[in-house]
Scaffold this motif. Structure first.
Motif, PDB file in Angstrom:
ATOM      1  N   ILE A 163     -15.364 -47.944  30.875  1.00 32.88           N
ATOM      2  CA  ILE A 163     -15.055 -46.517  29.964  1.00 32.88           C
ATOM      3  C   ILE A 163     -16.329 -45.671  30.331  1.00 32.88           C
ATOM      4  CG2 ILE A 163     -14.648 -45.240  28.250  1.00 32.88           C
ATOM      5  CD1 ILE A 163     -12.202 -46.696  28.932  1.00 32.88           C
ATOM      6  N   ARG A 167     -17.065 -41.857  32.294  1.00 35.20           N
ATOM      7  CA  ARG A 167     -18.025 -40.716  31.811  1.00 35.20           C
ATOM      8  C   ARG A 167     -18.926 -40.255  32.872  1.00 35.20           C
ATOM      9  NH1 ARG A 167     -22.265 -40.274  28.194  1.00 35.20           N
ATOM     10  NH2 ARG A 167     -22.173 -42.339  27.662  1.00 35.20           N
ATOM     11  N   GLU A 202     -16.745 -42.678  23.432  1.00 32.09           N
ATOM     12  CA  GLU A 202     -16.748 -42.134  24.886  1.00 32.09           C
ATOM     13  C   GLU A 202     -15.846 -40.922  25.342  1.00 32.09           C
ATOM     14  OE1 GLU A 202     -19.181 -43.439  27.237  1.00 32.09           O
ATOM     15  OE2 GLU A 202     -19.866 -44.581  25.376  1.00 32.09           O
ATOM     16  N   CYS A 203     -14.808 -41.018  24.847  1.00 30.51           N
ATOM     17  CA  CYS A 203     -13.717 -39.981  25.068  1.00 30.51           C
ATOM     18  C   CYS A 203     -14.228 -38.588  24.383  1.00 30.51           C
ATOM     19  CB  CYS A 203     -12.413 -40.198  24.738  1.00 30.51           C
ATOM     20  SG  CYS A 203     -11.611 -41.553  25.870  1.00 30.51           S
ATOM     21  N   ASP A 204     -14.785 -38.837  23.508  1.00 32.81           N
ATOM     22  CA  ASP A 204     -15.435 -37.546  22.714  1.00 32.81           C
ATOM     23  C   ASP A 204     -16.386 -36.950  23.808  1.00 32.81           C
ATOM     24  OD1 ASP A 204     -14.474 -36.480  20.409  1.00 32.81           O
ATOM     25  OD2 ASP A 204     -15.931 -37.390  18.971  1.00 32.81           O
ATOM     26  N   MET A 206     -16.606 -37.388  26.865  1.00 32.79           N
ATOM     27  CA  MET A 206     -15.980 -36.820  28.114  1.00 32.79           C
ATOM     28  C   MET A 206     -15.472 -35.392  28.046  1.00 32.79           C
ATOM     29  SD  MET A 206     -14.020 -40.138  29.668  1.00 32.79           S
ATOM     30  CE  MET A 206     -14.565 -41.717  29.343  1.00 32.79           C
ATOM     31  N   GLY A 216     -10.474 -37.196  33.201  1.00 29.70           N
ATOM     32  CA  GLY A 216      -9.150 -37.616  32.864  1.00 29.70           C
ATOM     33  C   GLY A 216      -8.621 -38.214  34.107  1.00 29.70           C
ATOM     34  N   LEU A 219      -9.707 -41.833  34.698  1.00 29.79           N
ATOM     35  CA  LEU A 219      -8.887 -42.540  33.579  1.00 29.79           C
ATOM     36  C   LEU A 219      -7.520 -43.033  33.957  1.00 29.79           C
ATOM     37  CD1 LEU A 219     -10.303 -41.045  30.184  1.00 29.79           C
ATOM     38  CD2 LEU A 219     -10.854 -43.434  31.067  1.00 29.79           C
ATOM     39  N   MET A 225      -6.551 -46.855  30.436  1.00 23.88           N
ATOM     40  CA  MET A 225      -5.984 -46.406  29.083  1.00 23.88           C
ATOM     41  C   MET A 225      -4.730 -47.274  28.689  1.00 23.88           C
ATOM     42  SD  MET A 225      -8.482 -44.736  28.255  1.00 23.88           S
ATOM     43  CE  MET A 225      -8.544 -43.713  26.665  1.00 23.88           C
ATOM     44  N   TRP A 262     -10.671 -30.674  22.313  1.00 22.11           N
ATOM     45  CA  TRP A 262      -9.583 -31.687  22.200  1.00 22.11           C
ATOM     46  C   TRP A 262      -8.089 -31.169  22.176  1.00 22.11           C
ATOM     47  CZ3 TRP A 262      -8.967 -36.424  23.150  1.00 22.11           C
ATOM     48  CH2 TRP A 262     -10.243 -37.260  23.469  1.00 22.11           C
ATOM     49  N   PHE A 283      -8.308 -43.484  18.001  1.00 18.31           N
ATOM     50  CA  PHE A 283      -9.587 -43.348  18.086  1.00 18.31           C
ATOM     51  C   PHE A 283     -10.371 -43.656  17.034  1.00 18.31           C
ATOM     52  CE2 PHE A 283      -8.911 -40.990  22.452  1.00 18.31           C
ATOM     53  CZ  PHE A 283      -8.849 -42.084  23.308  1.00 18.31           C
TER      54      PHE A 283
END
Length: 455
Positions: A163, A167, A202-204, A206, A216, A219, A225, A262, A283
């Motif tokens: 992941i 990023r 980690e997605c936060d 990104m 995105g 991923l 995912m 988000w 999450f």
């Protein structure tokens, strides 16, 4: 090459010099070196040294034993905190995430060899010498993200690195090296061992980063995912939304708030409120944060049809839209509605309802598109005005509270009181009664006598 020195490194230089003056090798290491080379602002300055934690604590007056088992001591200098970690190697990893134990070593290169990617395996000495045995600087020049050593080993040690690879590749506009990419796809099943809050963090980063659309795309292409411990909404794996992501995220620099970003991501992907709840609960976002974000999505879903009707049909009356808007403010809250307005103001295409509407809009003529945009902007400005002009949007903004109503009516508290307060709030919001204490109390008496709260 640009000058690597910056204010943050210069401020931390006395830590290196103190260690060196006592015979211990010490260097800046990791992300601070990478970001300095790229001319990016530093979030943290990390230092690695041959000194043991005990020796570090002896040399500095103010320290915090942050993680002695991993060799880390935080040194406080001029009210700044610097993590100083002893050179180390790591044993077999447990749970595909953390080393079972660490061994302190005296050689810098052995420490660099344990790191994840070559761009993070560089060190900088106090004299400005770059230590780069893994050729991280060359990979930066070539625009490549590559694991240190064998990528299969790196990802089996710590599956979260897959992941993180996405990023880093997105944030720094790098291509993922073929060997690293193939290893990611071979070992993506190991993500089932990684705590969802770590993936969410980690997605936060990104979404809050410079290139969320690239993240995105990586991923989705990697299929990572599909292998998380908790299931994620199917829309996250849908390639369709990436076709419009570039247009959507081009304006992201103008969206400062992370949660606004988000919400924009969710709306662009046409996620339902239930999908959004599933995503943020998976999450492990806080209850408060999850509730706010899902409320923004609910505002989008509720307003989409009404706004499109106003944009496309001149015979739709504004007061119908205004009433729905005010009810939404009362139901979902001012913060959610304010966030939705901020997003729609920066990314006006989002009010057209995500993917399907954007595809429909692409078939419109340019003139018609400009007309819709102008009406769109006018509507957003109008709704923003209605929000700011609302006499009361929540109970705390009413000019009376429950205790005052109880005193006026001389009645004991009960479920009826909450119902009555909400009726008062709606009446004040729709200007049926002025948001003034005496008028609200008189209106409360009228409502109570007519038995409206219970009805």
């Amino acid at each position: 090459m640009r000058s690597i020195w910056n204010e943050s490194l210069t401020a931390a230089l006395p830590v290196l010099q103190t260690l060196e003056s006592h015979g211990f090798e010490a260097v800046f290491v990791g992300g601070c070196v990478r970001d300095s080379l790229l001319g990016r602002p530093l979030k943290d300055v990390d230092i690695a040294t041959a000194a043991t934690p005990d020796q570090v604590m002896e040399l500095f007056g103010r320290t915090i034993p942050t993680g002695l088992q991993h060799g880390t001591v935080s040194v406080i200098l001029n009210d700044e905190l610097y993590e100083v970690t002893t050179f180390r190697t790591e044993s077999d990893y447990e749970g595909f995430r953390r080393p079972a134990s660490v061994q302190f070593v005296s050689e810098l290169e052995a420490d660099l060899q344990r790191r994840d990617f070559t761009i993070n395996a560089m060190a900088l000495r106090s004299n400005g010498e770059l230590v780069d045995p893994m050729n991280g600087m060359e990979d930066i020049r070539r625009g490549i993200l590559r694991c240190v050593g064998d990528p299969d080993t790196r990802f089996q040690e710590d599956a979260l690195r897959m992941i993180r690879a996405v990023r880093f590749a997105a944030e720094f506009k790098l291509r993922i090296a073929l060997g690293t990419w193939r290893a990611m796809k071979r070992h993506r099943g190991l993500l089932v061992h990684i705590a969802m809050e770590r993936i969410g963090a980690e997605c936060d980063k990104m979404v809050g980063g410079a290139q969320p659309d690239r993240a995105g795309a990586w991923l989705i292409s990697s299929g990572l995912m599909d292998y998380t411990k908790a299931p994620l909404p199917a829309a996250l794996k849908d390639r369709r939304w990436t076709r419009t992501a570039g247009e959507i995220f081009a304006d992201f620099p103008h969206i400062v708030d992370l949660d606004d970003r988000w919400a924009a991501v969710c709306i662009s992907m046409a996620l339902s409120r239930q999908d959004a709840l599933q995503l943020f609960q998976a999450f492990r976002f806080s209850v408060k944060r999850t509730a706010h974000l899902s409320s923004v999505i609910a505002v989008q879903a509720s307003m989409m049809e009404a706004i499109e009707a106003c944009l496309l049909r001149e015979d739709i009356k504004r007061d119908e839209l205004d009433r729905k808007w005010k009810l939404l403010i009362l139901q979902q809250g001012k913060p959610a509605c304010s966030a939705w307005l901020r997003i729609s103001g920066v990314l006006p295409m989002l009010i057209a309802g995500g993917i399907d509407s954007s595809e429909k809009r692409n078939s419109d003529t340019a003139d018609h598109g400009r007309t819709l945009t102008a009406r769109n902007e006018s509507l957003i400005a109008h709704l923003a005005h209605e929000l700011s002009a609302l006499p009361a949007a929540e109970l705390s903004e009413l000019a009376v509270d429950g205790s005052e109503i109880l005193q006026r009516l001389r009645k004991p508290a009960g479920p009826w009181l909450g119902l009555l307060l909400n009726r008062l709030l709606q009446a004040a919001a729709f200007a049926e009664v002025a948001n003034e204490k005496e008028q609200l109390l008189q209106y409360a008496e009228l409502l109570y006598r007519s038995n409206s709260p219970e009805g």
